[in-house]
Design a protein around this motif. Structure first.
Motif, mmCIF file in Angstrom:
data_model
loop_
_atom_site.group_PDB
_atom_site.id
_atom_site.type_symbol
_atom_site.label_atom_id
_atom_site.label_comp_id
_atom_site.label_asym_id
_atom_site.label_seq_id
_atom_site.Cartn_x
_atom_site.Cartn_y
_atom_site.Cartn_z
ATOM 1 N N HIS A 208 -16.436 1.460 5.324
ATOM 2 C CA HIS A 208 -15.909 0.205 4.422
ATOM 3 C C HIS A 208 -14.922 0.842 3.325
ATOM 4 O O HIS A 208 -15.027 1.952 2.945
ATOM 5 C CB HIS A 208 -17.125 -0.486 3.630
ATOM 6 N N ALA A 209 -14.239 0.042 2.767
ATOM 7 C CA ALA A 209 -13.162 0.363 1.863
ATOM 8 C C ALA A 209 -13.724 1.191 0.661
ATOM 9 O O ALA A 209 -13.094 2.187 0.017
ATOM 10 C CB ALA A 209 -12.154 -0.809 1.305
ATOM 11 N N ALA A 210 -14.981 0.730 0.258
ATOM 12 C CA ALA A 210 -15.963 1.339 -1.005
ATOM 13 C C ALA A 210 -15.849 2.732 -0.650
ATOM 14 O O ALA A 210 -15.892 3.616 -1.669
ATOM 15 C CB ALA A 210 -16.764 0.462 -1.306
ATOM 16 N N MET A 211 -16.366 2.956 0.685
ATOM 17 C CA MET A 211 -16.893 4.129 1.003
ATOM 18 C C MET A 211 -15.638 5.281 1.207
ATOM 19 O O MET A 211 -15.446 6.360 0.756
ATOM 20 C CB MET A 211 -17.492 4.354 2.439
ATOM 21 N N VAL A 212 -14.500 4.894 1.826
ATOM 22 C CA VAL A 212 -13.433 5.495 2.043
ATOM 23 C C VAL A 212 -12.700 5.981 0.537
ATOM 24 O O VAL A 212 -12.443 7.148 0.413
ATOM 25 C CB VAL A 212 -12.211 4.757 2.973
ATOM 26 N N GLY A 213 -12.703 4.862 -0.298
ATOM 27 C CA GLY A 213 -12.174 5.256 -1.623
ATOM 28 C C GLY A 213 -12.888 6.343 -2.473
ATOM 29 O O GLY A 213 -12.598 7.237 -3.111
ATOM 30 N N ARG A 214 -14.279 6.280 -2.714
ATOM 31 C CA ARG A 214 -14.915 6.943 -3.214
ATOM 32 C C ARG A 214 -15.034 8.469 -2.646
ATOM 33 O O ARG A 214 -14.900 9.318 -3.372
ATOM 34 C CB ARG A 214 -16.501 6.279 -3.160
ATOM 35 N N ALA A 215 -15.028 8.450 -1.163
ATOM 36 C CA ALA A 215 -14.971 9.737 -0.787
ATOM 37 C C ALA A 215 -13.631 10.209 -0.837
ATOM 38 O O ALA A 215 -13.663 11.631 -1.078
ATOM 39 C CB ALA A 215 -15.068 9.639 1.023
ATOM 40 N N HIS A 216 -12.576 9.735 -0.674
ATOM 41 C CA HIS A 216 -11.404 10.289 -1.097
ATOM 42 C C HIS A 216 -11.052 10.960 -2.539
ATOM 43 O O HIS A 216 -10.751 12.042 -2.770
ATOM 44 C CB HIS A 216 -10.026 9.488 -0.835
ATOM 45 N N LEU A 217 -11.730 10.071 -3.367
ATOM 46 C CA LEU A 217 -11.920 10.791 -4.845
ATOM 47 C C LEU A 217 -12.678 12.047 -4.842
ATOM 48 O O LEU A 217 -12.046 12.962 -5.529
ATOM 49 C CB LEU A 217 -12.381 9.607 -5.818
ATOM 50 N N LEU A 218 -13.818 12.120 -4.372
ATOM 51 C CA LEU A 218 -14.613 13.144 -4.484
ATOM 52 C C LEU A 218 -14.086 14.442 -3.659
ATOM 53 O O LEU A 218 -14.214 15.523 -4.129
ATOM 54 C CB LEU A 218 -16.016 12.888 -3.814
ATOM 55 N N VAL A 219 -13.357 14.130 -2.691
ATOM 56 C CA VAL A 219 -12.809 15.198 -1.985
ATOM 57 C C VAL A 219 -11.470 15.842 -2.675
ATOM 58 O O VAL A 219 -11.312 16.905 -3.166
ATOM 59 C CB VAL A 219 -12.169 14.907 -0.412
ATOM 60 N N THR A 220 -10.456 14.757 -3.191
ATOM 61 C CA THR A 220 -9.310 15.289 -3.796
ATOM 62 C C THR A 220 -9.494 15.995 -5.130
ATOM 63 O O THR A 220 -8.933 16.616 -5.644
ATOM 64 C CB THR A 220 -8.148 14.287 -3.838
ATOM 65 N N ASP A 221 -10.545 15.118 -5.883
ATOM 66 C CA ASP A 221 -10.740 15.503 -7.312
ATOM 67 C C ASP A 221 -11.665 16.563 -7.430
ATOM 68 O O ASP A 221 -11.368 17.429 -8.503
ATOM 69 C CB ASP A 221 -11.097 14.424 -7.890
ATOM 70 N N CYS A 222 -12.776 16.830 -6.564
ATOM 71 C CA CYS A 222 -13.611 17.944 -6.768
ATOM 72 C C CYS A 222 -13.768 18.911 -5.625
ATOM 73 O O CYS A 222 -14.374 19.762 -5.775
ATOM 74 C CB CYS A 222 -15.120 17.289 -6.690
ATOM 75 N N GLY A 223 -13.104 18.616 -4.405
ATOM 76 C CA GLY A 223 -13.195 19.559 -3.521
ATOM 77 C C GLY A 223 -14.235 19.498 -2.828
ATOM 78 O O GLY A 223 -14.717 20.485 -1.749
ATOM 79 N N PHE A 224 -15.130 18.398 -2.648
ATOM 80 C CA PHE A 224 -16.362 18.281 -1.964
ATOM 81 C C PHE A 224 -16.231 18.098 -0.628
ATOM 82 O O PHE A 224 -15.213 17.371 -0.133
ATOM 83 C CB PHE A 224 -17.124 17.123 -2.678
ATOM 84 N N HIS A 225 -17.330 17.851 0.190
ATOM 85 C CA HIS A 225 -17.206 17.297 1.495
ATOM 86 C C HIS A 225 -18.029 16.070 1.129
ATOM 87 O O HIS A 225 -19.030 16.053 0.123
ATOM 88 C CB HIS A 225 -17.903 18.184 2.728
#
Length: 254
Positions: A54-71
């Motif tokens: 879902h768009a909400a999942m993708v958007g949040r995931a990309h933010l956590l990856v690009t801003d924090c370097g998380f998986h």
């Protein structure tokens, strides 16, 4: 123990996306596109009627990856996404649609149905966590967080109460009726979101659940507005919260 099998892979904007299955349960893992260093893992739970991409999942995931370097990983809840609905799912959904059309309360249907989904999903999330921690870029000793809104909260409160590897969590926007006993078992830092004017979930019940969490550090974010007016800036706040507790460094402006 179920093994993790990757079924598809793509990459865009610095984020690597890998579809996987664990014990037949489909999920997706987002990771930094470059670098093999270990990094914290955030598990997510999607909302009712939604799915892992879902768009909400993708958007949040990309933010956590690009801003924090998380998986970041999420699996489809039972009866959602790429998972077939059971006869029980179909009956419950039909009853919910009937209540909504008649303007009747949703909680008597949603609360027990989501509690049942959580009962099924918690062992699936724990098996997924086992499998993901076998990956060298995640490992078994790294910090793990959780984010769940709506159905994702119903699953997440139940999960965090029994899963000691999760060390920080963000919840919000779910009827709390079936969650009080689990909340009393949660001692990790919590960020909790509610809509002050929520026409579906009583404010007093949400405040009582917040009070029930046994965490010594818990933060309440109450925003003016109705259920579907939840502000997107809470995604940024959750990102900063998880970075603080899991050890990431937010690179975007606060």
């Amino acid at each position: 123990m179920h093994s993790l099998q990757f079924t598809a892979e793509s990459s865009s904007n610095g984020v690597r996306e890998r579809d996987f299955t664990v014990g037949g349960v489909p999920g997706v893992l987002w990771s930094p596109a470059s670098g093999a260093d270990r990094a914290p893992l955030v598990l997510m739970g999607h909302g009712g009627g939604a799915h892992k991409k879902h768009a909400a999942m993708v958007g949040r995931a990309h933010l956590l990856v690009t801003d924090c370097g998380f998986h970041v990983a999420v699996i489809d809840a039972p009866g959602h996404g790429d998972r077939p609905r059971s006869a029980h799912d179909e009956r419950e959904i039909a009853e919910l649609r009937k209540a909504q059309a008649a303007g009747e309360p949703e909680a008597p249907i949603v609360v027990p149905y989501n509690a049942r989904l959580a009962e099924l999903a918690v062992p699936e999330y724990r098996a997924t966590l086992d499998a993901l921690q076998e990956l060298p870029e995640i490992g078994a000793d790294g910090p793990v967080g959780y984010v769940g809104i709506g159905l994702g909260m119903a699953i997440g409160v139940t999960l965090v109460a029994v899963e000691p590897r999760i060390t920080a969590a963000v919840f919000g926007m779910m009827w709390p009726d079936a969650l009080f006993e689990a909340a009393k078992q949660i001692t990790v830092p919590i960020e909790f979101d509610l809509q002050w004017d929520n026409e579906r979930i009583p404010r007093e019940a949400s405040l009582a659940l917040f009070d029930a969490f046994a965490a010594k550090e818990k933060t309440l974010h109450a925003n003016v507005g109705k259920h579907f007016e939840w502000p997107l800036f809470e995604v940024d706040s959750a990102t900063r919260f998880l970075a603080r507790h899991l050890g990431g460094a937010v690179t975007s402006p606060a």
